[in-house]
Enzyme design. Structure first.
Site, PDB file in Angstrom:
ATOM      1  N   VAL A 291      69.410 -44.647   2.089  1.00  0.00           N
ATOM      2  CA  VAL A 291      70.060 -45.526   3.054  1.00  0.00           C
ATOM      3  C   VAL A 291      70.242 -46.878   2.393  1.00  0.00           C
ATOM      4  O   VAL A 291      69.291 -47.430   1.820  1.00  0.00           O
ATOM      5  CB  VAL A 291      69.200 -45.684   4.330  1.00  0.00           C
ATOM      6  CG1 VAL A 291      69.873 -46.651   5.297  1.00  0.00           C
ATOM      7  CG2 VAL A 291      68.977 -44.333   4.995  1.00  0.00           C
ATOM      8  N   CYS A 292      71.456 -47.405   2.430  1.00  0.00           N
ATOM      9  CA  CYS A 292      71.717 -48.762   1.963  1.00  0.00           C
ATOM     10  C   CYS A 292      71.226 -48.949   0.517  1.00  0.00           C
ATOM     11  O   CYS A 292      71.543 -48.154  -0.361  1.00  0.00           O
ATOM     12  CB  CYS A 292      71.073 -49.744   2.935  1.00  0.00           C
ATOM     13  SG  CYS A 292      71.583 -51.454   2.776  1.00  0.00           S
ATOM     14  N   THR A 293      70.415 -49.967   0.275  1.00  0.00           N
ATOM     15  CA  THR A 293      69.957 -50.269  -1.081  1.00  0.00           C
ATOM     16  C   THR A 293      68.871 -49.314  -1.571  1.00  0.00           C
ATOM     17  O   THR A 293      68.416 -49.446  -2.705  1.00  0.00           O
ATOM     18  CB  THR A 293      69.431 -51.712  -1.150  1.00  0.00           C
ATOM     19  OG1 THR A 293      68.494 -51.914  -0.087  1.00  0.00           O
ATOM     20  CG2 THR A 293      70.574 -52.713  -1.007  1.00  0.00           C
TER      21      THR A 293
END
Length: 342
Positions: free
Chosen positions: A123-125
């Site tokens: 998820v994301c970074t």
């Protein structure tokens, strides 16, 4: 048998990254076990497996993690001691992602669990952790648009695409910023138990029926702040308000009182694209909103948004989103809009 899902967290992880995954899977499980339907008028869910998801939050040492904005979460267990089996492994993102990506213990055990997992995701970074583990080498991946350049710089073996909200490359998936985890996790529910359950979960969470991964991160509704440069800001505002007008670079430059070349330089400096590219993208995003919220025929949508024909609109959608306008309408249709917008 419940699907074993390991969610890997660390200090300074983003709480929403964790919650979007865990709440989506927990809601699906309540439907599958009958707990949700027992307290509503909804009919029962029929799937081949009604066991749901067994969610484990893992952290190095099994220690509590402090997630943004300062809340402490108890881990279910130590990442390094978890022997599986893990069906789905998900690494969350957050401002602590670089420290996590340089944590040899965390990276090694993410790599270990990933070897036998059916699905691996970030998820994301959290993509930084997967990249540090070598799991994204030779693959196409995404992350939050604000961190895409640094991910690409730090991991040249990864093809980073900052545009989609999530990307599936084989058994490995990466998603964009924060709430895009909802869309990715809903796609997992769809894959495991079918679209009917995914739609019910989306409705229960009062979110969009899952957006395809090709949905752009930066849309009209979540775009960056208006440009600081007066000329660029004026032209951008004019484009939004006159989508069906003459928005050629020559016409925009004349309105702004500058040369076409100078306007092009200003747009590339402040928006990172040419005036023509900006106009096409704005028209496409406006058409996407109309398709989702009205029942206007494609030709009417094309005309309202300044496209010369339905075919021109179709090509713009394929170039921007990787799907046709009709596919977009089916995916994003807002039920309340049926019958409106004529």
């Amino acid at each position: 048998m419940a699907v074993a899902t390991a969610v890997v967290a660390y200090d300074d992880a983003e709480l929403l990254d964790i919650a979007c995954v865990t709440t989506t899977l927990a809601t699906a499980t309540r439907f599958l076990t009958g707990e949700h339907t027992a307290h509503s008028d909804a009919p029962p869910v029929t799937t081949s497996d009604g066991a749901g998801y067994d969610i484990r939050l893992l952290a190095v040492g099994g220690r509590p993690v402090t997630a943004r904005p300062g809340l402490r979460l108890e881990a279910h267990g130590a990442l390094e001691h978890d022997t599986g089996p893990v069906d789905t492994l998900i690494v969350v993102g957050g401002y602590g992602h670089l420290r996590a990506a340089h944590d040899d213990v965390l990276v090694a055990h993410v790599r270990r669990l990933a070897r036998r997992a059916r699905r691996v995701a970030s998820v994301c970074t959290g993509a930084s952790v997967l990249a540090a583990a070598g799991l994204l080498d030779g693959r196409r991946a995404t992350t939050h648009w604000a961190f895409a350049d640094s991910l690409a710089h730090d991991h040249p073996a990864v093809t980073v695409d900052p545009d989609p909200i999530f990307i599936r490359d084989g058994r490995i998936a990466t998603s964009a910023g924060v709430t895009s985890a909802l869309d990715l996790t809903l796609s997992f529910v769809d894959e495991d138990h079918g679209p009917d359950l995914a739609r019910r979960v989306a409705r229960a969470l009062v979110t969009y029926l899952q957006r395809p991964g090709t949905q752009a991160q930066m849309s009209m509704h979540v775009a960056a702040p208006a440009p600081a440069h007066d000329v660029v800001r004026d032209v951008v505002d004019h484009v939004v308000q006159h989508l069906d007008g003459d928005l050629s670079t020559a016409a925009l430059a004349e309105r702004a009182g500058v040369s076409e070349r100078h306007l092009g330089r200003l747009f590339r400096t402040h928006l990172g694209r040419s005036p023509a590219e900006h106009v096409r993208r704005t028209r496409t995003e406006a058409a996407a909103a109309l398709l989702a919220t009205t029942d206007l025929p494609l030709a009417r949508v094309a005309g309202r948004c300044g496209f010369g024909s339905s075919e021109t609109l179709r090509q713009a959608f394929l170039d921007t989103y990787g799907r046709t306008p009709s596919e977009h309408r089916r995916a994003f249709r807002v039920p309340q809009a049926v019958g409106g917008g004529r």
